[in-house]
Design an enzyme around this catalytic site. Structure first.
Site, PDB file in Angstrom:
ATOM      1  N   ARG A 121      11.384 105.721  47.686  1.00 28.91           N
ATOM      2  CA  ARG A 121      10.776 106.939  47.113  1.00 28.91           C
ATOM      3  C   ARG A 121      10.398 107.804  48.305  1.00 28.91           C
ATOM      4  NH1 ARG A 121       6.335 107.608  42.351  1.00 28.91           N
ATOM      5  NH2 ARG A 121       8.281 107.335  41.237  1.00 28.91           N
ATOM      6  N   HIS A 151      15.160 112.318  40.164  1.00 26.97           N
ATOM      7  CA  HIS A 151      14.499 111.070  39.761  1.00 26.97           C
ATOM      8  C   HIS A 151      15.421 110.365  38.762  1.00 26.97           C
ATOM      9  CE1 HIS A 151      11.502 108.129  39.282  1.00 26.97           C
ATOM     10  NE2 HIS A 151      10.541 108.807  38.671  1.00 26.97           N
ATOM     11  N   GLN A 199      14.263 107.545  36.332  1.00 22.12           N
ATOM     12  CA  GLN A 199      13.496 108.059  35.194  1.00 22.12           C
ATOM     13  C   GLN A 199      14.431 108.522  34.083  1.00 22.12           C
ATOM     14  OE1 GLN A 199       9.970 108.219  34.866  1.00 22.12           O
ATOM     15  NE2 GLN A 199      10.625 108.616  32.766  1.00 22.12           N
ATOM     16  N   ASP A 233       6.736 117.676  32.200  1.00 22.35           N
ATOM     17  CA  ASP A 233       6.292 116.900  33.367  1.00 22.35           C
ATOM     18  C   ASP A 233       5.154 117.692  34.007  1.00 22.35           C
ATOM     19  OD1 ASP A 233       6.117 115.054  35.455  1.00 22.35           O
ATOM     20  OD2 ASP A 233       7.860 115.830  36.532  1.00 22.35           O
ATOM     21  N   CYS A 258       7.403 111.703  31.590  1.00 23.45           N
ATOM     22  CA  CYS A 258       7.656 110.562  32.488  1.00 23.45           C
ATOM     23  C   CYS A 258       6.369 109.880  32.928  1.00 23.45           C
ATOM     24  CB  CYS A 258       8.452 111.029  33.694  1.00 23.45           C
ATOM     25  SG  CYS A 258       7.548 112.185  34.755  1.00 23.45           S
ATOM     26  N   ARG A 296      11.323 101.918  31.636  1.00 19.72           N
ATOM     27  CA  ARG A 296      11.657 101.993  33.065  1.00 19.72           C
ATOM     28  C   ARG A 296      12.110 100.624  33.583  1.00 19.72           C
ATOM     29  NH1 ARG A 296       9.813 105.904  36.477  1.00 19.72           N
ATOM     30  NH2 ARG A 296      11.098 104.676  37.895  1.00 19.72           N
TER      31      ARG A 296
HETATM   32  N1   CP Z   1       7.337 108.215  36.160  1.00 21.51           N
HETATM   33  C1   CP Z   1       7.119 107.678  37.383  1.00 21.51           C
HETATM   34  O1   CP Z   1       7.989 107.654  38.262  1.00 21.51           O
HETATM   35  O2   CP Z   1       5.888 107.154  37.518  1.00 21.51           O
HETATM   36  P1   CP Z   1       5.261 106.611  38.888  1.00 21.51           P
HETATM   37  O3   CP Z   1       5.115 107.793  39.813  1.00 21.51           O
HETATM   38  O4   CP Z   1       3.955 106.004  38.491  1.00 21.51           O
HETATM   39  O5   CP Z   1       6.206 105.608  39.488  1.00 21.51           O
HETATM   40  N1  NVA Z   2       7.690 115.443  39.173  1.00 23.38           N
HETATM   41  C1  NVA Z   2       6.732 114.404  39.479  1.00 23.38           C
HETATM   42  C2  NVA Z   2       7.169 113.126  38.846  1.00 23.38           C
HETATM   43  C3  NVA Z   2       6.241 111.974  39.048  1.00 23.38           C
HETATM   44  C4  NVA Z   2       6.767 110.700  38.497  1.00 23.38           C
HETATM   45  C5  NVA Z   2       6.560 114.276  40.975  1.00 23.38           C
HETATM   46  O1  NVA Z   2       7.569 114.366  41.695  1.00 23.38           O
HETATM   47  O2  NVA Z   2       5.436 114.083  41.425  1.00 23.38           O
END
Ligand code: CP
Ligand code: NVA
Length: 307
Positions: free
Chosen positions: A98, A125, A128, A217, A257, A285
């Protein structure tokens, strides 16, 4: 050939179907493709769902997840992304990260002998989107000709979700404010990905009109905290609440999400109400991650990995 999963579009439509099928297949039917093997999970940003679901998916496939914080490996500060990757690829059957900058996962994939998985970048993502489509497939049976709305910031989540929906034959309606919308290039590219279509409007009400599912989101993604005040102003009328959902289809479901900010992008009545599928979506997930890992590892020579 080593397969990576940096974008949803790293899969063909048939492969996306296969990953989603593997995700709902009985765990025992997948064998134990990670038996005796490791999976490195590197996080430059916080996570609840992604860490937990990936760790458990690895365990369910017989492997051992190793959680690592970004500052521990220090991409391009302690050592280069390439050096970190080449070393870890000798220990693990899969590397997942990530990252703030999508170019980091691309650089990892360029030198990795084992699959690299994007667990969220500034650009996309895709894990997701697998869970999002799995959840909608459970609800609708098929996404072909379903109307899927996304209201808010055209961000990493929206991009991967739109790609998956068009690949599976759905019609995506984006409702995004000026300056936070999909580019013409993104729209043209996504529209060409499959049997579905994508269109964009600045009007949230017309975006959700007749929709079967309404997604949103956070307005402020991780790494954008400095822009929060400005974003609050811009996105005010894009909240998904009962008033907005009244324009959607009579049986429309709500998806997010998570993490969610009640009172901002979604009202508490909607996310905690009967149309909400956010917890099934979050639980999917893990199933989606298991399907994806089983797919990526299917062609891997495990003898070599266990060397
Ligand atoms: N939706 C998602 O990726 O959640 P987290 O940031 O908690 O992993
Ligand atoms: N768009 C958000 C998603 C978190 C899971 C971010 O990137 O923070």
């Amino acid at each position: 050939m080593t397969r990576h999963f940096l974008e949803l579009t790293d899969l063909s439509v048939a492969e996306l179907d296969e990953v989603l099928r593997l995700g709902v297949a009985p765990i025992a039917s997948l064998g134990c493709p990670l038996r005796g093997l490791g999976a490195a999970l590197i996080f430059e940003k916080p996570s609840n769902r992604t860490r937990q679901s990936m760790e458990m998916a690895v365990v369910q496939l017989g492997g051992h997840p190793v959680y690592t914080r970004g500052e521990e490996v220090g991409f391009d500060t302690r050592e280069t992304v390439e050096d970190v990757t080449r070393i870890m690829a000798g220990y693990h059957a899969v590397l997942a990260a990530r990252v703030f900058d999508h170019r980091v996962v691309s650089r990892m994939a360029a030198v990795s002998a084992v699959p690299v998985v994007n667990m969220l970048s500034d650009h996309s993502h895709p894990l997701q989107a697998l869970a999002d489509t799995m959840t909608m497939l459970a609800e609708f049976g098929s996404l072909r000709d379903r109307s899927i709305a996304y209201v808010g910031d055209f961000n990493n989540v929206a991009r991967s979700l739109s790609e998956a929906c068009v690949m599976l034959g759905a019609h995506v309606h984006l409702g995004c404010p000026e300056g936070y919308e999909a580019s013409d290039d993104d729209l043209a590219r996504i529209d060409g990905l499959g049997a579905g279509t994508i269109v964009q409007t600045r009007d949230p009400v017309s975006a959700v009109a007749g929709a079967d599912a309404v997604h949103t989101d956070t307005w402020t993604s991780m790494g954008q905290e400095m822009e929060k005040a400005e974003r609050m102003e811009v996105f005010g009328r894009y909240q998904v609440n009962d008033g907005l959902l009244a324009a959607a289809g009579p049986n429309a479901i709500f998806m997010h999400c998570l993490p969610a900010y009640r009172g901002l992008e979604v009202s508490a009545e909607v996310i905690d109400g009967p149309r909400s599928r956010v917890f099934a979506q979050g639980h999917n997930r893990m199933h989606a991650a298991r399907g994806l890992l089983a797919f990526l590892l299917a062609d891997t020579d495990r003898t070599d990995l266990a060397r």
